[in-house]
Design a protein around this motif. Structure first.
Motif, PDB file in Angstrom:
ATOM      1  N   UNK A  88       0.817  -1.212   0.000  1.00  0.00           N
ATOM      2  CA  UNK A  88       0.000   0.000   0.000  1.00  0.00           C
ATOM      3  C   UNK A  88       0.846   1.255   0.000  1.00  0.00           C
ATOM      4  N   UNK A  89       2.106   1.143   0.426  1.00  0.00           N
ATOM      5  CA  UNK A  89       3.030   2.267   0.305  1.00  0.00           C
ATOM      6  C   UNK A  89       4.461   1.767   0.421  1.00  0.00           C
ATOM      7  N   UNK A  90       5.409   2.654   0.129  1.00  0.00           N
ATOM      8  CA  UNK A  90       6.821   2.285   0.170  1.00  0.00           C
ATOM      9  C   UNK A  90       7.663   3.528   0.396  1.00  0.00           C
ATOM     10  N   UNK A  91       8.872   3.280   0.870  1.00  0.00           N
ATOM     11  CA  UNK A  91       9.843   4.356   1.096  1.00  0.00           C
ATOM     12  C   UNK A  91      11.124   3.969   0.378  1.00  0.00           C
ATOM     13  N   UNK A  92      11.707   4.943  -0.350  1.00  0.00           N
ATOM     14  CA  UNK A  92      12.948   4.714  -1.083  1.00  0.00           C
ATOM     15  C   UNK A  92      14.058   5.508  -0.404  1.00  0.00           C
ATOM     16  N   UNK A  93      15.165   4.859  -0.143  1.00  0.00           N
ATOM     17  CA  UNK A  93      16.286   5.537   0.499  1.00  0.00           C
ATOM     18  C   UNK A  93      16.864   6.610  -0.418  1.00  0.00           C
ATOM     19  N   UNK A  94      17.584   7.562   0.171  1.00  0.00           N
ATOM     20  CA  UNK A  94      18.132   8.680  -0.594  1.00  0.00           C
ATOM     21  C   UNK A  94      19.084   8.228  -1.694  1.00  0.00           C
ATOM     22  N   UNK A  95      19.792   7.119  -1.461  1.00  0.00           N
ATOM     23  CA  UNK A  95      20.733   6.644  -2.486  1.00  0.00           C
ATOM     24  C   UNK A  95      20.063   5.751  -3.524  1.00  0.00           C
TER      25      UNK A  95
ATOM     26  N   UNK B 247      21.323   1.586  -8.377  1.00  0.00           N
ATOM     27  CA  UNK B 247      20.033   2.246  -8.597  1.00  0.00           C
ATOM     28  C   UNK B 247      19.358   1.701  -9.850  1.00  0.00           C
ATOM     29  N   UNK B 248      18.052   1.571  -9.806  1.00  0.00           N
ATOM     30  CA  UNK B 248      17.273   1.097 -10.949  1.00  0.00           C
ATOM     31  C   UNK B 248      16.040   1.980 -11.064  1.00  0.00           C
ATOM     32  N   UNK B 249      16.092   2.894 -12.019  1.00  0.00           N
ATOM     33  CA  UNK B 249      15.033   3.886 -12.127  1.00  0.00           C
ATOM     34  C   UNK B 249      13.664   3.309 -12.430  1.00  0.00           C
ATOM     35  N   UNK B 250      13.617   2.118 -13.000  1.00  0.00           N
ATOM     36  CA  UNK B 250      12.335   1.516 -13.362  1.00  0.00           C
ATOM     37  C   UNK B 250      11.942   0.376 -12.430  1.00  0.00           C
ATOM     38  N   UNK B 251      12.512   0.340 -11.226  1.00  0.00           N
ATOM     39  CA  UNK B 251      12.284  -0.795 -10.342  1.00  0.00           C
ATOM     40  C   UNK B 251      10.814  -0.936  -9.948  1.00  0.00           C
ATOM     41  N   UNK B 252      10.158   0.160  -9.571  1.00  0.00           N
ATOM     42  CA  UNK B 252       8.748   0.080  -9.172  1.00  0.00           C
ATOM     43  C   UNK B 252       7.877  -0.357 -10.339  1.00  0.00           C
ATOM     44  N   UNK B 253       8.218   0.102 -11.533  1.00  0.00           N
ATOM     45  CA  UNK B 253       7.484  -0.316 -12.735  1.00  0.00           C
ATOM     46  C   UNK B 253       7.683  -1.810 -12.969  1.00  0.00           C
ATOM     47  N   UNK B 254       8.918  -2.264 -12.845  1.00  0.00           N
ATOM     48  CA  UNK B 254       9.209  -3.683 -13.077  1.00  0.00           C
ATOM     49  C   UNK B 254       8.484  -4.581 -12.088  1.00  0.00           C
ATOM     50  N   UNK B 255       8.292  -4.108 -10.880  1.00  0.00           N
ATOM     51  CA  UNK B 255       7.594  -4.905  -9.879  1.00  0.00           C
ATOM     52  C   UNK B 255       6.096  -5.004 -10.182  1.00  0.00           C
TER      53      UNK B 255
END
Length: 491
Positions: free
Chosen positions: A74-81, A147-155
């Motif tokens: 339902x939500x997520x947090x991404x670290x600064x790096x 880093x993977x800019x499309x990670x949330x999309x891929x999931x």
């Protein structure tokens, strides 16, 4: 007498409308039958077209407009790096067999998808993952190696859906997910039936039962719609019948876009196609508009590389090798094939392939390339062409989103190898900035276009036709899906 008849007719009409408004079943048509029903263990788009969002769900989901939305997370947090993603799962989610979803299921699913023994067709999606850890019952922490800019999309892909260890091994024949519909029955060669899952965590769908019928014959698909045996065909295989449906008020016709790059796939490791001059000759021999007119009745957008025209990073590369039969013959002669070439063209069932194959064979024959057309069923295509690379040429639509990276995969069925291209994809995989990613996408498009890796034909349109009283079906196909979770009957 006339008034009494009018009153009776009016009452009958009201009863019909009322019955229609209360209807809770849907029969939906598809061309191809999936080989099985586990989206984490197969490349066939037909698998996702049956089960994505309906039966199985991921941490995220892709909406009809291509946007990433919350799914089981339902939500997520991404670290600064950009290396750590902490997902909070929804409470009260259960699988269709009654087992409860928890963080352990996510760890199991992702480790299974990226493990050595993985049979996931999109294993590359999980390559950035370094570790998956259960923090508590409903919290998962995923650490990336880069880093993977499309990670949330891929999931949100069908290949990344969450499965349970109790049922993972039997999902091919008896899929058990967390979605709003549960698997009810599979009549092989005919249809899959889904039923509304009363224990669903989210909003209950309006439909109680969905039957997905597999109709590979184009004429039969049109007939089934006209007869009402099928109420929706999200990807109608008969573009020639579109005007007929547009003129019929019983139906709604929606022409959308897909991620389907339709290509003349080429075995780059097999002579004579390992010679770029032969591939360039094929590229010059192809008249894309004639193929679109002959196979798609004018519906389709010409492409010059493996990229969707609606994407912001698209490059117009159709003129890299413009239609020029004379230049094609010259290139064949330069490659030592002045007397011509004989090869095979294996065609899977979709009409764009079977019809397009006839047009392409005629075009290539004009420049000295004689093709033996070999029709194959979908299961044969997956085994012979995709898995065993036992082919010369074939025609297929690649419907995975943003999938230009497949050209960098070892042992992929194109058998293409270019270090410069691989370097671009490697850089893309660690680049998060949108502008920088788009520039890399353009470089990748240009390389494979110039290498004439495949014959780039057209972007597959989404020819949607359905009962005008239905709402909620997708106009476009940002992913391979027939999402019926928001479909309902209206008056």
């Amino acid at each position: 007498m006339i008034a009494r008849f009018a009153l009776a007719a009016s009452a009958a009409f009201a009863m019909t409308v009322s019955a229609s408004a209360q209807r809770t079943d849907l029969t939906l048509g598809m061309v191809l039958e999936p080989p099985h029903l586990d989206p984490t263990a197969g490349a066939a788009a037909a698998i996702d077209e049956v089960v994505y969002a309906n039966v199985f769900e991921g941490l995220t989901r892709i909406a009809s407009d291509g946007a990433v939305q919350p799914g089981l997370a339902e939500n997520w947090v991404i670290s600064d790096d950009g290396l750590t993603y902490t997902f909070e799962l929804r409470e009260g989610v259960t699988f269709h067999d009654g087992t409860t979803l928890d963080a352990g299921d996510v760890v199991f699913s992702l480790d299974r998808a990226r493990g050595e023994a993985s049979v996931n067709a999109q294993k590359a999606l999980f390559e950035p993952i370094e570790n998956v850890e259960q923090m508590d019952e409903l919290t998962v922490e995923i650490t990336l190696s880069r880093p993977a800019g499309d990670f949330l999309y891929n999931m949100g892909w069908g290949d990344a859906v969450i499965v349970a260890p109790e049922s993972a091994e039997t999902n091919k024949e008896n899929p058990v997910g967390t979605g709003p519909f549960r698997f009810a029955e599979w009549q092989k060669g005919a249809a899959v039936t889904l039923e509304r899952f009363d224990g669903y965590w989210g909003e209950a769908p309006a439909l109680e039962q969905v039957t997905i019928r597999f109709i590979p014959d184009p004429a039969a698909a049109t007939a089934a719609l006209l007869a009402g045996d099928v109420q929706a065909f999200p990807n109608l295989p008969t573009p020639e019948s579109i005007p007929q449906f547009e003129a019929d008020p019983r139906f709604e016709v929606v022409i959308g876009s897909t991620e389907g790059e339709t290509i003349l796939s080429t075995n780059n490791a097999k002579a004579p196609f390992d010679d770029i001059r032969v591939r360039q000759a094929i590229a010059h021999a192809i008249d894309r508009q004639a193929i679109i007119d002959g196979a798609m009745f004018g519906l389709g957008t010409p492409i010059g590389s493996h990229f969707a025209p609606h994407h912001p990073a698209y490059m117009e590369l159709v003129e890299t090798y413009p239609y020029n039969p004379e230049r094609a013959r010259e290139l064949l002669a330069e490659a030592g094939h002045g007397d011509g070439i004989s090869a095979t063209l294996k065609l899977p069932p979709p009409s764009y392939a079977r019809r397009g194959g006839e047009v392409i064979a005629a075009q290539l024959r004009e420049v000295g390339i004689d093709l033996e057309i070999i029709p194959v069923e979908w299961a044969q295509w997956l085994e012979q062409v995709f898995t065993n690379t036992d082919y010369d040429l074939t025609i297929v639509s690649h419907t995975e989103p943003n999938d230009i990276g497949i050209y960098a995969r070892e042992d992929y069925y194109f058998n293409y190898d270019n270090d410069d291209f691989d370097a671009v994809i490697d850089e893309l995989s660690v680049t998060a900035g949108e502008d920088a990613r788009y520039e890399l996408f353009r470089k990748a498009q240009q390389i494979i276009a110039e290498d004439a890796v495949n014959g780039y034909l057209f972007q597959l349109p989404k020819n949607g036709v359905w009962d005008a009283r239905l709402e909620g079906l997708w106009e476009n196909s940002p992913v391979q899906a027939n999402d019926v979770t928001g479909v309902r009957w209206t008056q």
